[in-house]
Design a protein around this motif. Structure first.
Motif, PDB file in Angstrom:
ATOM      1  N   PHE A 143      73.855  23.487   6.243  1.00 54.24           N
ATOM      2  CA  PHE A 143      75.071  24.302   6.211  1.00 54.24           C
ATOM      3  C   PHE A 143      75.021  25.401   7.263  1.00 54.24           C
ATOM      4  N   ALA A 144      73.856  26.018   7.404  1.00 54.73           N
ATOM      5  CA  ALA A 144      73.707  27.073   8.409  1.00 54.73           C
ATOM      6  C   ALA A 144      73.940  26.510   9.810  1.00 54.73           C
ATOM      7  N   TRP A 145      73.440  25.316  10.046  1.00 55.65           N
ATOM      8  CA  TRP A 145      73.605  24.682  11.357  1.00 55.65           C
ATOM      9  C   TRP A 145      75.077  24.414  11.646  1.00 55.65           C
ATOM     10  N   HIS A 146      75.823  24.074  10.588  1.00 51.39           N
ATOM     11  CA  HIS A 146      77.240  23.755  10.758  1.00 51.39           C
ATOM     12  C   HIS A 146      78.154  24.939  10.420  1.00 51.39           C
ATOM     13  N   GLY A 147      77.564  26.122  10.245  1.00 51.69           N
ATOM     14  CA  GLY A 147      78.375  27.314  10.039  1.00 51.69           C
ATOM     15  C   GLY A 147      79.023  27.405   8.677  1.00 51.69           C
TER      16      GLY A 147
END
Length: 348
Positions: A143-147
């Motif tokens: 999720f962090a990678w995809h914002g």
């Protein structure tokens, strides 16, 4: 006779509970069966088979530990044990306690000592929690990678899981004398509370068995890592089954998206004590899929997956429970010599 009557009553309650749950959630089940008409049967059959194999993979946790302790149980019985324990943990409030009690009772009646049964149940629980948190960590990273931002409840659930692991590690690493003191205190408190005097022989037996099991655990570090890897494989199998269900509905998504959604569903469902997660798993899957642009197939895919993953497995688990707890058993024979030292040879 009293013990047999108690087991019969327990079996009846579990079976009745499953029937009641199915009736209360009949609209979900009926809707899921209706959705099957528009899906590709080949992919659905593959998903159902993969879920069954994932439960079989979960059973390998018991197989590894039993092997290290010198016991042998058929793979079919281990599969039935794993399936029943998992379904119990999802079907009743405080399901973790219920599945733990089931595992203890099941292994005890097969001649496995109380401390060793406790070790089996504890390692299954701990390895599952660690694997679940690892999958959830992947979800957060994805999720962090995809914002995207994960729900606050998911973070809290992760902290709860870490706390449980910390407490378990703290207890299991105490000295034998400390464990004996704690168990004696529990024994004394129960005698006062129930106003009965029971023998305290179980205190020494459990403390000694836990100490022996801990020694075996210390000298088999690779086995501990293997248990977590087995649980990760089983959880990945369920995620892959979810991917196949989406494909059956004509939707192409990556395995990473499905695994991330499944990680959130696993952790957030720990907050819901209602049977089957009370729809929490389905809601979490749909929420993540919607955020990741899966499309309209998210809702029917989540419902069909839970139909395969839980509702169809529940009656099978009830049958397995009755079989495991009522079949005639011959106490298992430990294939290792009883005179073996506690410091078993290392696998490293």
């Amino acid at each position: 006779m009293g013990v047999k009557r108690w087991k019969l009553i327990t079996s009846a309650i579990i079976s009745l509970g499953i029937i009641v749950l199915a009736v209360l959630n009949r609209h979900w089940i009926v809707e899921a069966f209706g959705l099957l008409n528009d899906a590709k049967p080949g992919w659905l059959l593959a998903a159902l088979t993969l879920i069954a194999l994932s439960y079989l993979m979960s059973a390998q946790v018991f197989n590894v530990v039993l092997h290290s302790l010198g016991y042998r149980i058929s793979l079919l019985r281990l599969w039935a044990t794993a399936l029943t324990a998992i379904i119990i943990s999802q079907s009743v409030p405080a399901g973790g306690v219920g599945s733990y009690a089931f595992l203890m009772s099941n292994f005890n009646r097969r001649g496995i000592r109380t401390g060793e049964s406790a070790l089996l149940a504890s390692l299954e629980t701990l390895s599952y929690v660690v694997a679940m948190l690892l999958v959830f960590s992947f979800s957060l990273a994805y999720f962090a990678w995809h914002g995207l931002r994960a729900a606050g409840a998911s973070y809290i659930a992760g902290l709860v899981g870490l706390s449980v692991i910390g407490i378990a590690i703290y207890v299991l690493t105490r000295s034998e004398a400390t464990l004996r003191h704690w168990l004696s205190s529990i024994h004394y408190a129960l005698n006062r509370l129930l106003r009965r005097r029971w023998s305290d022989a179980w205190v020494d037996r459990i403390a000694t068995d836990i100490a022996r099991g801990r020694s075996l655990l210390i000298h088999r570090r690779r086995d501990v890592i293997l248990l977590v890897l087995i649980q990760l494989t089983a959880l990945s199998g369920h995620s892959l089954a979810m991917l196949l269900v989406l494909r059956a509905l004509g939707t192409e998504v990556s395995f990473a998206i499905v695994l991330a959604a499944f990680g959130v569903a696993l952790v957030t469902s720990t907050f819901n004590v209602l049977p089957g997660g009370g729809g929490t798993v389905e809601a979490a899957l749909v929420a993540v899929f919607s955020q990741m642009g899966v499309g309209p197939a998210a809702v029917p895919a989540a419902i069909i997956f839970r139909l395969f993953n839980y509702w169809l497995a529940a009656p099978i688990a009830a049958i397995c429970y009755h079989w495991l707890m009522h079949e005639h058993v011959t106490p298992l024979i430990n294939t290792k010599r009883r005179t073996m030292p506690l410091e078993a040879p290392s696998h490293d």
